[in-house]
Design a protein around this motif. Structure first.
Motif, short mmCIF file in Angstrom:
data_model
loop_
_atom_site.label_atom_id
_atom_site.label_comp_id
_atom_site.label_asym_id
_atom_site.label_seq_id
_atom_site.Cartn_x
_atom_site.Cartn_y
_atom_site.Cartn_z
N ASP A 46 -39.17 29.81 -40.72
CA ASP A 46 -38.56 29.80 -39.40
C ASP A 46 -37.57 28.64 -39.27
O ASP A 46 -36.45 28.81 -38.77
CB ASP A 46 -39.64 29.69 -38.33
CG ASP A 46 -39.06 29.68 -36.93
OD1 ASP A 46 -38.66 30.76 -36.44
OD2 ASP A 46 -38.99 28.60 -36.31
N LYS A 47 -37.96 27.47 -39.75
CA LYS A 47 -37.08 26.30 -39.66
C LYS A 47 -35.84 26.46 -40.52
O LYS A 47 -34.73 26.08 -40.13
CB LYS A 47 -37.85 25.05 -40.07
CG LYS A 47 -38.93 24.66 -39.08
CD LYS A 47 -39.75 23.46 -39.57
CE LYS A 47 -40.82 23.07 -38.54
NZ LYS A 47 -41.64 21.94 -39.03
N GLU A 97 -33.51 28.92 -38.64
CA GLU A 97 -32.84 28.33 -37.48
C GLU A 97 -31.72 27.38 -37.90
O GLU A 97 -30.63 27.40 -37.32
CB GLU A 97 -33.83 27.59 -36.59
CG GLU A 97 -33.15 26.98 -35.37
CD GLU A 97 -34.10 26.48 -34.30
OE1 GLU A 97 -33.61 25.94 -33.29
OE2 GLU A 97 -35.33 26.63 -34.45
N GLU A 146 -26.53 31.14 -32.62
CA GLU A 146 -27.78 30.71 -32.00
C GLU A 146 -28.88 31.73 -32.30
O GLU A 146 -28.61 32.93 -32.39
CB GLU A 146 -27.63 30.62 -30.48
CG GLU A 146 -26.56 29.66 -30.01
CD GLU A 146 -26.33 29.77 -28.52
OE1 GLU A 146 -26.97 30.63 -27.87
OE2 GLU A 146 -25.50 29.00 -28.00
N PRO A 147 -30.13 31.28 -32.44
CA PRO A 147 -31.23 32.24 -32.62
C PRO A 147 -31.45 33.01 -31.31
O PRO A 147 -31.78 32.42 -30.28
CB PRO A 147 -32.44 31.34 -32.93
CG PRO A 147 -31.88 29.99 -33.21
CD PRO A 147 -30.60 29.89 -32.47
N LYS A 205 -35.27 33.06 -29.91
CA LYS A 205 -35.88 31.84 -29.38
C LYS A 205 -35.65 31.75 -27.87
O LYS A 205 -34.51 31.69 -27.40
CB LYS A 205 -35.31 30.61 -30.08
CG LYS A 205 -36.13 29.36 -29.87
CD LYS A 205 -35.73 28.27 -30.85
CE LYS A 205 -36.73 27.13 -30.79
NZ LYS A 205 -36.43 26.10 -31.81
N GLY A 206 -36.74 31.80 -27.12
CA GLY A 206 -36.65 31.78 -25.66
C GLY A 206 -36.59 33.15 -25.03
O GLY A 206 -36.73 33.28 -23.80
N TYR A 241 -40.47 33.71 -26.14
CA TYR A 241 -40.85 33.63 -27.55
C TYR A 241 -40.35 32.29 -28.10
O TYR A 241 -39.17 31.94 -27.92
CB TYR A 241 -40.24 34.79 -28.33
CG TYR A 241 -40.70 34.86 -29.76
CD1 TYR A 241 -41.98 35.32 -30.07
CD2 TYR A 241 -39.87 34.47 -30.81
CE1 TYR A 241 -42.42 35.38 -31.39
CE2 TYR A 241 -40.30 34.54 -32.12
CZ TYR A 241 -41.58 34.99 -32.41
OH TYR A 241 -42.01 35.05 -33.72
N PRO A 242 -41.22 31.50 -28.78
CA PRO A 242 -40.85 30.13 -29.13
C PRO A 242 -40.18 29.92 -30.49
O PRO A 242 -39.86 28.78 -30.84
CB PRO A 242 -42.20 29.40 -29.09
CG PRO A 242 -43.20 30.44 -29.47
CD PRO A 242 -42.66 31.76 -28.95
N TYR A 243 -39.96 30.99 -31.25
CA TYR A 243 -39.46 30.82 -32.61
C TYR A 243 -38.15 31.58 -32.83
O TYR A 243 -37.74 32.39 -32.01
CB TYR A 243 -40.51 31.27 -33.62
CG TYR A 243 -41.80 30.48 -33.51
CD1 TYR A 243 -41.87 29.19 -34.01
CD2 TYR A 243 -42.92 31.04 -32.89
CE1 TYR A 243 -43.05 28.46 -33.89
CE2 TYR A 243 -44.10 30.31 -32.77
CZ TYR A 243 -44.15 29.01 -33.27
OH TYR A 243 -45.30 28.29 -33.15
N SER A 244 -37.53 31.31 -33.99
CA SER A 244 -36.24 31.93 -34.32
C SER A 244 -36.40 33.25 -35.07
O SER A 244 -35.49 34.07 -35.06
CB SER A 244 -35.39 30.97 -35.16
OG SER A 244 -35.10 29.81 -34.42
#
Length: 254
Positions: A41-42, A45, A54-55, A58-59, A63-66
């Protein structure tokens, strides 16, 4: 309402699709036994942001991840975790959305982690090939239902696998999810009206077969996101963003 886009907007979508395709290629280089899905994931991103995008996930709905990283029996929407470590013989489906200059693209791939079973190989192959069968002869004014019909016919004629019927493909553009919903299976009477919709010229859609080795039934895990097969069988996912043209389609995320 199904949105359509002008040529300038389509050029942005094409450019975003190229970045997304390269993001998948970058991640594929890092998929190996011993890496965590959070590390992937990192990596995704950073690559997306380094390419001025931009991912998109995310958001989205908090949702907290890319990326979504779904391993083995996890069908879709798997949440990356530091303690979810890939092992030799696993399969992993990675779904990524990105936003570039205000427009979104979305694509998913399923990868082998080292040597995998023959069953896993076939599942990955059938899932990807069902996408390519779905877009054959697809064009402006085709019915939405043509897509699911082709996916199901291909899967049934070439395997004993099942198709998830509780999640759909979708339109895409200024938002990750837009009209229309796109079944990846031969629809029943309950959604027949949906499948009779015609795809207008220059609409943009995501076609994403989600295939299980065993039964089609799935359930959502305690994290509220990760979707797993109820019987614990392997699952695979393949998706691309496509532009509907007068005489065919353009796949922008390869």
């Amino acid at each position: 309402m199904i949105q359509t886009y002008n040529e300038a907007e389509l050029e942005i979508i094409r450019a975003g699709g190229k970045i997304l395709a390269r993001t998948h290629e970058e991640l594929a280089r890092h998929i190996r036994a011993g890496i965590s899905t959070l590390e992937l994931d990192k990596i995704a991103e950073k690559f997306i942001r380094d390419n001025n995008a931009e991912p998109a996930f995310k958001g989205f709905n908090r949702y907290p991840y890319s990326i979504c990283a779904s391993v083995n029996e996890e069908s879709i929407h798997g949440m990356p975790r530091g303690d979810k470590i890939l092992r030799e013989g696993d399969i992993i489906s990675i779904d990524i959305g990105l936003r570039f200059k205000g427009f979104c693209t979305d694509a998913a791939r399923t990868h082998s982690v080292g040597a995998v079973s023959e069953e896993a190989k076939k599942l990955i192959e059938i899932t990807e090939k069902s996408f390519w069968r779905a877009i054959k002869d697809l064009k402006a004014k085709s019915k939405v239902g043509d897509i699911g019909d082709r996916v199901e016919d291909f899967v049934r004629n070439n395997s004993t696998f099942s198709i998830i019927e509780t999640y759909f493909g979708h339109g895409i553009g200024r938002s990750v999810h837009q009209d229309p919903l796109i079944p990846n299976f031969r629809a029943d009477k309950k959604i027949r009206k949906l499948t009779l919709q015609r795809l207008p010229l220059h609409c943009v859609i995501c076609i994403e077969p989600m295939i299980n080795v065993g039964d089609k039934e799935v359930e959502v895990g305690k994290d509220g996101w990760t979707v797993r097969t109820k019987d614990g069988s392997l699952a695979a996912h393949y998706e691309n963003t496509v532009i509907i043209l007068q005489d065919g389609v353009e796949v922008v995320t390869i």
